[in-house]
Write a protein that holds these residues in place. Structure first.
Motif, PDB file in Angstrom:
ATOM      1  N   HIS A   1       1.354  -1.053   0.258  1.00  0.00           N
ATOM      2  CA  HIS A   1      -0.199   0.322  -0.191  1.00  0.00           C
ATOM      3  C   HIS A   1       1.239   1.471  -0.337  1.00  0.00           C
ATOM      4  O   HIS A   1       1.861   1.368   0.688  1.00  0.00           O
ATOM      5  CB  HIS A   1      -0.829  -0.177   1.225  1.00  0.00           C
ATOM      6  N   ASP A   2       0.901   2.587  -0.677  1.00  0.00           N
ATOM      7  CA  ASP A   2       1.070   3.686  -0.907  1.00  0.00           C
ATOM      8  C   ASP A   2       1.704   4.134   0.178  1.00  0.00           C
ATOM      9  O   ASP A   2       2.404   4.664   0.602  1.00  0.00           O
ATOM     10  CB  ASP A   2       0.674   4.280  -1.939  1.00  0.00           C
TER      11      ASP A   2
ATOM     12  N   SER B   1       1.670   2.954   3.595  1.00  0.00           N
ATOM     13  CA  SER B   1       2.190   1.255   4.986  1.00  0.00           C
ATOM     14  C   SER B   1       3.231   1.402   4.826  1.00  0.00           C
ATOM     15  O   SER B   1       4.049   0.750   4.041  1.00  0.00           O
ATOM     16  CB  SER B   1       1.380   0.084   4.435  1.00  0.00           C
TER      17      SER B   1
ATOM     18  N   PHE C   1      -0.278  -2.589  -5.504  1.00  0.00           N
ATOM     19  CA  PHE C   1      -1.239  -1.850  -4.371  1.00  0.00           C
ATOM     20  C   PHE C   1      -2.765  -2.635  -3.987  1.00  0.00           C
ATOM     21  O   PHE C   1      -3.340  -2.291  -4.940  1.00  0.00           O
ATOM     22  CB  PHE C   1      -1.259   0.383  -4.784  1.00  0.00           C
TER      23      PHE C   1
ATOM     24  N   ASN D   1      -6.135  -2.718  -2.171  1.00  0.00           N
ATOM     25  CA  ASN D   1      -7.632  -1.492  -2.496  1.00  0.00           C
ATOM     26  C   ASN D   1      -7.859  -1.551  -0.719  1.00  0.00           C
ATOM     27  O   ASN D   1      -7.797  -3.251  -0.139  1.00  0.00           O
ATOM     28  CB  ASN D   1      -8.075  -2.473  -2.657  1.00  0.00           C
ATOM     29  N   ILE D   2      -7.413  -0.523   0.621  1.00  0.00           N
ATOM     30  CA  ILE D   2      -7.900  -1.065   1.794  1.00  0.00           C
ATOM     31  C   ILE D   2      -9.301  -1.172   1.719  1.00  0.00           C
ATOM     32  O   ILE D   2      -9.266  -1.858   2.903  1.00  0.00           O
ATOM     33  CB  ILE D   2      -7.679   0.875   2.476  1.00  0.00           C
TER      34      ILE D   2
ATOM     35  N   ILE E   1      -8.978  -5.123   1.620  1.00  0.00           N
ATOM     36  CA  ILE E   1      -8.296  -6.261   1.704  1.00  0.00           C
ATOM     37  C   ILE E   1      -8.352  -7.196   3.010  1.00  0.00           C
ATOM     38  O   ILE E   1      -8.021  -8.080   2.692  1.00  0.00           O
ATOM     39  CB  ILE E   1      -6.997  -5.018   2.732  1.00  0.00           C
TER      40      ILE E   1
ATOM     41  N   SER F   1      -2.494   8.650  -5.913  1.00  0.00           N
ATOM     42  CA  SER F   1      -3.579   7.936  -4.984  1.00  0.00           C
ATOM     43  C   SER F   1      -4.053   9.356  -4.593  1.00  0.00           C
ATOM     44  O   SER F   1      -5.106   9.045  -3.904  1.00  0.00           O
ATOM     45  CB  SER F   1      -3.057   7.070  -3.913  1.00  0.00           C
TER      46      SER F   1
END
Length: 221
Positions: free
Chosen positions: A12-13, A15, A36, A38-39, A42, A219
């Motif tokens: 993730h960008d 994290s 990346f 998608n939160i 996730i 993002s």
């Protein structure tokens, strides 16, 4: 390394943990693709088929067929599998165990305390002063431990950089970016600050800093 297939990193960008894995990949010159996650999804399939814990990072290595999660385990795997010339690792006793010691300290100390401080100062719906104070105290306790260890030393283990040093940098750079109001306090630990700047100046680490900045900028649009 030219014959190797790219290792897939699910990250993730914003994290820190995936980026510390990317730093190791860059140091070892390994090919990789950074996807990346998608939160919002996730915790759902298909990602949880790769990582039942629903966190990042996870890697898939087509060269060995392994899928692996937990950043510390991934770093140990990459080093043991690919650092044949021991660029960032040791083979001698006790150095090889001291490197593991510091990697585990990063995972049990720095990462959780920095992460919880970020959560309670930035994301928790209520302001809980006792939690904020607790995690700020522990964050700088960890810095203090390392500052003392680094007295008269360039690196954590022996006289060369190792994965142990690199493992701390993604979280430290995150803290300095997110908690700009604390920067003077971080820099007050002179041994630690000089060590951080030394590692951060490496071409591989600078490249990852830029990759992360670019990803976060993308993002945000």
């Amino acid at each position: 390394m030219a014959s190797l297939k790219p290792i897939t990193v699910h990250g993730h960008d914003s994290s820190a943990n995936p980026w510390k894995v990317v730093m190791i990949l860059e140091e070892l010159g390994l090919p990789y693709n950074h996807i990346f996650v998608n939160i919002a999804t996730i915790k759902d399939e298909p990602y949880t088929k790769l990582n039942p814990n629903g966190r990042v990072p996870t890697i898939e290595d087509p060269n060995t067929g392994i899928t692996l999660w937990e950043s510390g385990a991934i770093i140990e795997y990459l080093v043991e599998t690919y650092d044949k010339e021991h660029k960032i690792s040791s083979t001698s006793f006790p150095a090889k165990f001291h490197e593991k010691q510091f990697l585990h300290f990063q995972m049990s100390g720095q990462g959780p305390y920095y992460g919880q401080y970020a959560w309670f100062t930035r994301f928790h719906p209520e302001k809980v002063e006792s939690a904020i104070s607790r995690y700020e105290e522990q964050m700088f306790r960890v810095v203090g431990v390392l500052d003392k260890i680094l007295e008269d030393k360039q690196y954590l283990v022996g006289d060369k950089i190792s994965y142990a040093d690199i493992s701390f940098i993604a979280w430290e750079s995150t803290a300095r970016m997110v908690f700009a109001d604390k920067i003077d306090r971080f820099k007050g630990f002179k041994n630690y600050d000089a060590w951080y700047e030394r590692i951060a100046a490496r071409p591989s680490v600078k490249k990852v800093f830029q990759l992360r900045a670019d990803a976060m900028a993308k993002s945000s649009h």
